[in-house]
Design an enzyme around this catalytic site. Structure first.
Site, mmCIF file in Angstrom:
data_model
loop_
_atom_site.group_PDB
_atom_site.id
_atom_site.type_symbol
_atom_site.label_atom_id
_atom_site.label_comp_id
_atom_site.label_asym_id
_atom_site.label_seq_id
_atom_site.Cartn_x
_atom_site.Cartn_y
_atom_site.Cartn_z
ATOM 1 N N CYS A 133 0.831 -1.221 0.000
ATOM 2 C CA CYS A 133 0.000 0.000 0.000
ATOM 3 C C CYS A 133 0.860 1.264 0.000
ATOM 4 O O CYS A 133 0.386 2.349 0.356
ATOM 5 C CB CYS A 133 -0.963 0.028 1.176
ATOM 6 S SG CYS A 133 -2.164 -1.311 1.153
ATOM 7 N N ALA A 134 2.120 1.126 -0.392
ATOM 8 C CA ALA A 134 3.009 2.282 -0.545
ATOM 9 C C ALA A 134 3.342 2.407 -2.033
ATOM 10 O O ALA A 134 4.510 2.388 -2.436
ATOM 11 C CB ALA A 134 4.267 2.110 0.291
#
Length: 482
Positions: free
Chosen positions: A419-420
């Protein structure tokens, strides 16, 4: 004489270090996963819940009832436990009062709560500053606000992204400062990266926010500062009063509790003057609804619309008390399910023990991983500048395949963008993914070593296969040529 002094000093250092050592064997007796033979190194996603918290669900069910909605003994009992949970959370992060606390489902909802509560305060020409290091949850809401919501009302607000240094994983504070001006309503920044592991110098970001010159509705001339503490708070002592930020968000499922509860801690005047995120239920003042007027409840209930996750809130607060017990003395139940008071010094002592242990695990794993040919470990080399996660790629190896092979060996890791997404694309990774090991205070040094050594074996095994394939292909080609 000098040698004696040196020896005495070294002994004092060793004693100090021993005081900070965790009794990991005793800690692990409180969990179910060791019985399954699991090597859990995906703790940055979610930690494991202790047996006591799982059993607490059953115990609370004996008096299962709603809160603020009944006169029965059960309702009063559960209501008292629920309200006390706010006090426990307040003390753990050293917030001024429970009126600073908003209970949400997770960190993502906490950030969205801030976004929607500030929605009507943005003016045409304002900007928001965040970074390329953010979890998607601390970028996408602000993207949506600037690109999709505010334009429908004819309000133009820019979302600006600060760079980070690819080699060190450190936030480029000079670039961040250059993006902040007198129209920067809010700076939104991680406390620690869930990809790079980097701990942000939040006091320096706070300084930049304080001198922006943005005129807030209450007359203050500064930018607001929101910190996503999801990766910071579980393994690092965090004092809301000392940080002096405007908003601090985190989730309990990354610090022992089961899924479903997050926290927004905010300065009281901001919660009082902002609009609620959700409407209905407990956020309404008792009996204060008419065709022409609706009165909002006092804090913290103003941001508690509808029936909350009551059991989840109680259990999450007790997770903090249990965390103190496990870190300080895992064989004694001093704080869990008791009314014994604790102060911020107690929390600091417990969290420093946890932090020291995680650093030891991380340092050992990084040392082993760093010897692997072709590996790139992202983020700071100094373990004091990072949390207990290590993201890496190995030249010629797919990170998803490494994670799959780790799983076959009994090591639970994670591959992907974590999720980065912004940070992976900023580094031009193709695919935008990495493999990640992440440790918590119940992991042993043997597990950290085994996980890292297993990566080494996977890479070496793949290299041998590649060499073998290339040799066979060359032999075949030579035969065809002849």
């Amino acid at each position: 004489m000098i040698n004696q002094l040196i020896s005495s000093a070294e002994n004092k250092i060793k004693l100090a270090e021993n005081k900070n050592l965790l009794d990991v064997s005793a800690i692990r007796r409180h969990f179910l996963f060791p019985e399954r033979g699991r090597i859990v190194t995906n703790n940055a996603a979610s930690t494991q819940p202790p047996k006591e918290l799982l059993n607490l669900y059953t115990d609370l069910s004996k008096d299962y009832e709603n809160v603020h909605r009944g006169q029965s003994n059960a309702s009063r009992y559960i209501t008292n436990l629920f309200e006390e949970s706010y006090n426990i959370i307040t003390k753990f992060i050293n917030a001024p009062d429970r009126r600073n606390i908003v209970i949400t489902r997770n960190t993502t909802e906490a950030i969205n709560t801030v976004m929607y509560s500030l929605l009507t305060q943005f003016r045409d020409g304002d900007n928001i500053v965040t970074t390329f290091m953010e979890h998607n949850s601390n970028y996408v809401p602000w993207y949506g606000l600037c690109k999709e919501i505010l334009p429908k009302f004819g309000i133009k607000v820019e979302c600006r992204l600060a760079r980070f240094q690819p080699q060190t994983g450190e936030l480029d504070l000079t670039h961040l400062k250059s993006l902040v001006d007198s129209r920067t309503k809010i700076i939104c920044c991680i406390g620690a990266s869930n990809f790079l592991g980097t701990k942000i110098h939040l006091h320096l970001v706070k300084e930049i926010a304080d001198y922006s010159g943005y005129l807030q509705p209450n007359g203050e001339c500064r930018s607001l500062l929101l910190v996503d503490g999801a990766q910071l708070i579980p393994g690092t002592f965090t004092d809301f009063h000392t940080l002096n930020v405007d908003y601090l968000c985190f989730s309990f499922h990354k610090m022992l509790a089961p899924f479903g509860i997050g926290v927004l801690c905010a300065k009281q005047h901001l919660l009082e003057t902002s609009l609620p995120f959700l409407y209905g239920g407990d956020m309404i003042a008792e009996g204060d609804v008419s065709p022409d007027y609706v009165g909002y409840n006092s804090l913290p209930w103003k941001y508690a619309a509808g029936t909350p996750n009551i059991l989840g809130t109680i259990i999450s607060a007790q997770a903090l008390r249990l965390l103190l017990d496990l870190a300080l003395n895992p064989d004694e139940q001093k704080y869990f399910l008791t009314t014994n008071e604790f102060n911020i010094q107690t929390v600091e002592g417990a969290m420093n023990r946890i932090s020291s242990h995680i650093k030891m695990l991380t340092e050992k794993a990084m040392y082993i991983l760093s010897r692997i040919k072709g590996i790139t470990i992202y983020g700071p080399k100094n373990v004091n500048r990072r949390t207990g996660l290590i993201s890496f790629n190995v030249a010629g190896c797919n990170p998803f395949e490494i994670a799959e092979e780790l799983n076959k060996a009994g090591v639970e890791s994670r591959a992907g963008c974590h999720c980065a997404t912004l940070a992976h694309k900023y580094l031009k990774l193709d695919p935008p993914a990495s493999c990640r090991l992440s440790f918590y205070f119940y992991n042993t040094i043997d597990e950290a070593e085994f996980a890292a050594e297993t990566v080494n074996k996977i890479v070496n095994s793949k290299n041998r296969i590649d060499i073998s394939l290339n040799t066979n292909e060359n032999t075949l080609n030579n035969g065809l040529t002849k």
